[in-house]
Design an enzyme around this catalytic site. Structure first.
Site, PDB file in Angstrom:
ATOM      1  N   HIS A 141       1.673   4.381  -2.958  1.00  0.00           N
ATOM      2  CA  HIS A 141       1.775   5.838  -2.841  1.00  0.00           C
ATOM      3  C   HIS A 141       3.066   6.321  -3.496  1.00  0.00           C
ATOM      4  O   HIS A 141       3.073   7.309  -4.246  1.00  0.00           O
ATOM      5  CB  HIS A 141       1.762   6.258  -1.375  1.00  0.00           C
ATOM      6  CG  HIS A 141       0.426   6.169  -0.711  1.00  0.00           C
ATOM      7  ND1 HIS A 141      -0.749   6.551  -1.327  1.00  0.00           N
ATOM      8  CD2 HIS A 141       0.066   5.753   0.528  1.00  0.00           C
ATOM      9  CE1 HIS A 141      -1.766   6.375  -0.510  1.00  0.00           C
ATOM     10  NE2 HIS A 141      -1.294   5.885   0.628  1.00  0.00           N
ATOM     11  N   HIS A 181       0.838  -1.202   0.000  1.00  0.00           N
ATOM     12  CA  HIS A 181       0.000   0.000   0.000  1.00  0.00           C
ATOM     13  C   HIS A 181       0.872   1.250   0.000  1.00  0.00           C
ATOM     14  O   HIS A 181       0.666   2.173  -0.809  1.00  0.00           O
ATOM     15  CB  HIS A 181      -0.908  -0.023   1.237  1.00  0.00           C
ATOM     16  CG  HIS A 181      -1.747   1.204   1.400  1.00  0.00           C
ATOM     17  ND1 HIS A 181      -3.097   1.229   1.121  1.00  0.00           N
ATOM     18  CD2 HIS A 181      -1.427   2.466   1.816  1.00  0.00           C
ATOM     19  CE1 HIS A 181      -3.579   2.444   1.365  1.00  0.00           C
ATOM     20  NE2 HIS A 181      -2.580   3.214   1.788  1.00  0.00           N
ATOM     21  N   GLU A 182       1.853   1.311   0.893  1.00  0.00           N
ATOM     22  CA  GLU A 182       2.723   2.491   0.968  1.00  0.00           C
ATOM     23  C   GLU A 182       3.581   2.625  -0.294  1.00  0.00           C
ATOM     24  O   GLU A 182       3.843   3.739  -0.759  1.00  0.00           O
ATOM     25  CB  GLU A 182       3.605   2.424   2.219  1.00  0.00           C
ATOM     26  CG  GLU A 182       2.847   2.405   3.535  1.00  0.00           C
ATOM     27  CD  GLU A 182       1.865   3.560   3.685  1.00  0.00           C
ATOM     28  OE1 GLU A 182       2.101   4.652   3.104  1.00  0.00           O
ATOM     29  OE2 GLU A 182       0.829   3.367   4.365  1.00  0.00           O
ATOM     30  N   HIS A 215      -5.372   7.604  -2.456  1.00  0.00           N
ATOM     31  CA  HIS A 215      -6.328   6.577  -2.072  1.00  0.00           C
ATOM     32  C   HIS A 215      -7.478   6.512  -3.073  1.00  0.00           C
ATOM     33  O   HIS A 215      -8.048   7.538  -3.452  1.00  0.00           O
ATOM     34  CB  HIS A 215      -6.872   6.857  -0.668  1.00  0.00           C
ATOM     35  CG  HIS A 215      -5.838   6.727   0.399  1.00  0.00           C
ATOM     36  ND1 HIS A 215      -5.566   7.728   1.296  1.00  0.00           N
ATOM     37  CD2 HIS A 215      -4.983   5.717   0.698  1.00  0.00           C
ATOM     38  CE1 HIS A 215      -4.601   7.339   2.126  1.00  0.00           C
ATOM     39  NE2 HIS A 215      -4.224   6.124   1.775  1.00  0.00           N
TER      40      HIS A 215
END
EC number: 3.4.24.-
Length: 253
Positions: free
Chosen positions: A213, A209-210, A219
């Site tokens: 980014h 997830h990070e 998101h």
């Protein structure tokens, strides 16, 4: 010199034998090679880390861990690059005035955009993201990072590659205590941190997830067009967390 070359030197030349054939004498070249290998092993993943990633079970964080990872000082809980004062003003404008200057989020250094056509400098060239690890990562932490890297290797064209001396822009994966999980969005320039809280953030899904980014994604539930695909039930959102569900200005999604 490649990593395999270093390894062969270490094992074959770590000691030379004196003329008597009894007393081992350290070989200076081999010791230098070992020192370089040890430094490499501290900062980058090794084949054994990826082997462990294939065999180790994937850790799944609990609901309590996921909730505690949110950092109230960061934009949407885990996005770095938007200072607190600016964040308050930006969120207010996002709520009350949808016709704001859409570059406001990304005007200053280390602000990034998902729209890589508008902001091409935020894209990682050739789908490769150079990385470096903080020293002292445990085997379990290295395994979780390797699992996340492998997820991208298996499902995308993105590759996370060891940083070289020629790489000015790279991600630095480091640990923290009580700061949650966080990353900048897109290629921020220079050394940009992907920060992972010890005992909470070291699982494949959270690290992936990070890293998403860092690749340039905000998101998905805040996309400008999210209402075309999902319904947001505000009654189900925890008090104080509604700010994490504001839609982004149209230009940036």
């Amino acid at each position: 010199m490649t990593l395999l070359t270093y390894i062969s030197i270490i094992f074959s030349l770590i000691f030379s034998v004196s003329s008597i054939g009894v007393v081992p004498v350290p070989n200076e070249y081999a010791l230098n090679a070992k020192s370089k290998f040890d430094d490499y092993a501290e900062h980058y993943l090794l084949p054994e880390d990826f082997h462990n990633a294939e065999t180790a079970p994937v850790k799944k964080p609990t609901d309590a861990e996921i909730e505690s990872m949110q950092n109230s000082l960061l934009f949407e809980g885990d996005i770095m690059g938007v200072p607190e004062i600016e964040k308050i003003d930006i969120l207010k404008k996002l709520r009350d005035d949808p016709m704001i200057d859409e570059d406001e989020l990304f005007r200053k250094p280390f602000h990034s955009a998902l729209n890589l056509v508008t902001y091409p400098d935020k894209l990682w060239p050739n789908g490769e993201v150079p990385y470096m690890l903080e020293e002292g990562m445990t085997n379990d932490q290295r395994t979780a990072i390797a699992q996340a890297f492998d997820e991208y290797k298996t499902k995308t064209c993105v590759r996370f590659v060891p940083k070289t001396d020629d790489d000015f822009d790279y991600i630095y994966v480091k640990r923290n205590v009580a700061f949650g999980c966080s990353s900048y969005v897109g290629r921020a320039g220079g050394n940009q941190t992907v920060s992972l809280e010890v005992d909470k953030c070291f699982s494949k899904g959270i690290i992936a997830h990070e890293l998403m980014h860092a690749l340039g994604f905000f998101h998905e539930h805040s996309r400008t067009d999210r209402d075309d695909f999902v319904d947001i039930h505000e009654d189900n959102i925890r008090p104080g967390m509604m700010r994490n569900f504001e839609k982004y200005p149209r230009k940036n999604h």
